[in-house]
Design a protein around this motif. Sequence first.
Motif, PDB file in Angstrom:
ATOM      1  N   ALA A   1       0.821  -1.215   0.000  1.00  0.00           N
ATOM      2  CA  ALA A   1       0.000   0.000   0.000  1.00  0.00           C
ATOM      3  C   ALA A   1       0.852   1.261   0.000  1.00  0.00           C
ATOM      4  CB  ALA A   1      -0.935  -0.008   1.207  1.00  0.00           C
ATOM      5  N   SER A   2       2.011   1.209   0.628  1.00  0.00           N
ATOM      6  CA  SER A   2       2.890   2.386   0.671  1.00  0.00           C
ATOM      7  C   SER A   2       3.432   2.739  -0.701  1.00  0.00           C
ATOM      8  CB  SER A   2       4.057   2.138   1.637  1.00  0.00           C
ATOM      9  OG  SER A   2       3.584   1.955   2.948  1.00  0.00           O
TER      10      SER A   2
ATOM     11  N   PRO B   1      -3.760  -6.088  -5.683  1.00  0.00           N
ATOM     12  CA  PRO B   1      -4.321  -5.669  -6.979  1.00  0.00           C
ATOM     13  C   PRO B   1      -5.074  -4.350  -6.803  1.00  0.00           C
ATOM     14  CG  PRO B   1      -4.918  -7.947  -6.422  1.00  0.00           C
ATOM     15  CD  PRO B   1      -4.388  -7.312  -5.181  1.00  0.00           C
ATOM     16  N   VAL B   2      -4.926  -3.450  -7.764  1.00  0.00           N
ATOM     17  CA  VAL B   2      -5.612  -2.159  -7.677  1.00  0.00           C
ATOM     18  C   VAL B   2      -7.025  -2.336  -8.233  1.00  0.00           C
ATOM     19  CG1 VAL B   2      -5.553   0.283  -8.304  1.00  0.00           C
ATOM     20  CG2 VAL B   2      -3.413  -0.946  -7.890  1.00  0.00           C
TER      21      VAL B   2
ATOM     22  N   LYS C   1      -4.538  -0.236   2.793  1.00  0.00           N
ATOM     23  CA  LYS C   1      -4.163  -1.582   3.232  1.00  0.00           C
ATOM     24  C   LYS C   1      -5.346  -2.296   3.877  1.00  0.00           C
ATOM     25  CE  LYS C   1      -0.565  -4.081   5.764  1.00  0.00           C
ATOM     26  NZ  LYS C   1       0.751  -3.947   6.442  1.00  0.00           N
ATOM     27  N   GLU C   2      -6.112  -1.585   4.704  1.00  0.00           N
ATOM     28  CA  GLU C   2      -7.264  -2.194   5.368  1.00  0.00           C
ATOM     29  C   GLU C   2      -8.299  -2.679   4.353  1.00  0.00           C
ATOM     30  OE1 GLU C   2      -8.622   0.808   8.017  1.00  0.00           O
ATOM     31  OE2 GLU C   2      -7.054   0.438   9.526  1.00  0.00           O
ATOM     32  N   LEU C   3      -8.541  -1.861   3.312  1.00  0.00           N
ATOM     33  CA  LEU C   3      -9.495  -2.272   2.282  1.00  0.00           C
ATOM     34  C   LEU C   3      -8.965  -3.475   1.497  1.00  0.00           C
ATOM     35  CD1 LEU C   3     -12.059  -1.962   0.646  1.00  0.00           C
ATOM     36  CD2 LEU C   3     -10.904  -0.199  -0.732  1.00  0.00           C
ATOM     37  N   ALA C   4      -7.661  -3.450   1.184  1.00  0.00           N
ATOM     38  CA  ALA C   4      -7.067  -4.565   0.432  1.00  0.00           C
ATOM     39  C   ALA C   4      -7.184  -5.873   1.205  1.00  0.00           C
ATOM     40  CB  ALA C   4      -5.606  -4.255   0.126  1.00  0.00           C
TER      41      ALA C   4
ATOM     42  N   THR D   1      -1.188 -10.399   4.009  1.00  0.00           N
ATOM     43  CA  THR D   1      -0.063  -9.515   4.338  1.00  0.00           C
ATOM     44  C   THR D   1       1.247 -10.296   4.359  1.00  0.00           C
ATOM     45  OG1 THR D   1      -0.279  -9.873   6.718  1.00  0.00           O
ATOM     46  CG2 THR D   1      -1.561  -8.058   5.748  1.00  0.00           C
ATOM     47  N   LEU D   2       2.347  -9.554   4.321  1.00  0.00           N
ATOM     48  CA  LEU D   2       3.670 -10.171   4.405  1.00  0.00           C
ATOM     49  C   LEU D   2       3.782 -11.063   5.640  1.00  0.00           C
ATOM     50  CD1 LEU D   2       5.972  -7.153   3.476  1.00  0.00           C
ATOM     51  CD2 LEU D   2       5.892  -9.314   2.246  1.00  0.00           C
ATOM     52  N   TYR D   3       3.323 -10.534   6.773  1.00  0.00           N
ATOM     53  CA  TYR D   3       3.431 -11.267   8.034  1.00  0.00           C
ATOM     54  C   TYR D   3       2.627 -12.564   7.989  1.00  0.00           C
ATOM     55  CZ  TYR D   3       3.281 -12.202  13.053  1.00  0.00           C
ATOM     56  OH  TYR D   3       3.386 -12.795  14.283  1.00  0.00           O
TER      57      TYR D   3
END
Length: 567
Positions: free
Chosen positions: A428-429, A515-516, A534-537, A544-546
């Motif tokens: 997201a960043s 994905p956008v 990020k929250e919406l994704a 997430t990576l984690y």
Amino acid sequence: MQKITKEKHLGTLLVEKGVITNEQLQEVLLAQKGSNMRIGQLLIKKGLATEDEILSALSERFGIAYVKHIEFADPDNIFTKIPVHFLKKNKIVPFKYEGKTIFVAVLDFLNIQPFDDLKMIYQEYNFEPVIVSNDEIQRLLNSHFDVMKNESTDEVIDNLEESDLEILSSPVSETEDILDMANEAPIIKLVNMAMREAINRRASDIHIEPYEKDLIIRFRIDGILYPMYTPPKKFQGAIISRIKIMANLNIAENRLPQDGRIQLKIGGKDIDIRVSIYPTYYGERVVLRLLNKTDMEFSLNSLGFSDDTLEKFNELIKKTHGIVMVTGPTGSGKSTTLYSVLTRLNQPDVNILTVEDPIEYQLHGIGQMQVKPKIDLTFAAGLRSILRQDPDIIMVGEIRDVETAEIAVQAALTGHRVFSTLHTNDAASGITRLIDMGVEPFLIASSVNAFLAQRLVRSICPHCKTSFRPTPKMLSDLGLSPAKFKNVKLYQGKGCDKCLNTGFMGRMGIYELLPVSTEIRKLVMAHSDAMQIKELAIKEGMVTLYNDGLEKVMKGITTLEEVIRVS
């Protein structure tokens, strides 16, 4: 094992086994026309199948055993009659004998000429071929037929004398294997053996670091630096000068940084070495980046993607236009991911061009340009030139400024597929980073298809892997819920000779694919921050990576500590 008739085509067999689809087979058969590569080699190169899958299929087709690990046994030294160069040239290794049968590890078993030559040496013996991988052939050669194996790097250092300080100016030929240079001067031998040891230990970099009273040589293995040798300080100048000679650098210049390149063979492997010389208070510091061109396989299937993420990513890279951004810090494997994408998309009917800094690997069939800021050949300038070359697919090594970003966006909007990288902490960043650069949100929303964030985690060594049950305190210390991991079995490596007693061997990626979507485009247009995006994704299904790392922990691939360390 049931023997399959030789008439059955390898590609057909792989389709029947579910390794590739019939469409992929036809695609590779088309690419094979005009090429001298076999279908198995093309499938591996394009990342459609692994070497293990190809060799397993060949084993079934020809009824020849495929063995992943060979135990070498030659108690009577009967194999010493064979010239080492003959074995290296033909990539065959006799590894044991029973009665009058010699078992031979071989990569290309269809080439019968080497067996005819061996029959002249061992007339009373029969030969039984065994299929092995290229890595296993090289391991056997280096372990049991290495002309330098009886002398260690530490022994060479211990035996250095004052008379060895002279520098021999002979360069290394690209066609000469440094393992065959056993009788060279001690300084040359020391440098060669350090490089050989680095390759054997899977090091990505060699650091030669001068201090007030010490000279330390360290290897970076799986992303971590390990001290290896401490040659006497008085040999510092000779060692560094030898490296400069190999890289065609100025040995008289020790006040300015220098960059060079060495191309050589180590154990039959083609190695490209990038050399960086950096002057410090106590002498010149040297970093050698080792690029193993022989063993490098650019395959999306082998990078560590989960099945679901890989399926989504494959669909995104096939889109006819738009940008896919790969994000992460330096050393997180972004270039390898992009090279794997280009290898997957490389077809005779597409024009793929890149602009990179630096070009780490040369990809056949792809036009690659090196950035040269000294002559104003920047990413932006290179990208402008690429657009006049009628490209279908473009790869930009890194988006560093708004000019490059805007040209990439315009390329995507005019029907090109564009792949590039950004230095951000998560997917997201990447959106906010482009906005901070000065790219208009509506351009990002209309041109970018996806952001892929990634990290590299060390894989648990398969040779010393053990299971354990984590205690509640251990989980709490790691910031994890003891209730969530109750009765879970985890894994770790105890440490052994094969993994340098680290418990890890090799690395793999953990990924975060964003994905956008239409809803995310709305947030971009509304100047929403990275956390909202990020929250919406995550609501739309992004792992997430984690969490991707935790999945690999639960599968016994890596450790909790590794995932927390990188994410």
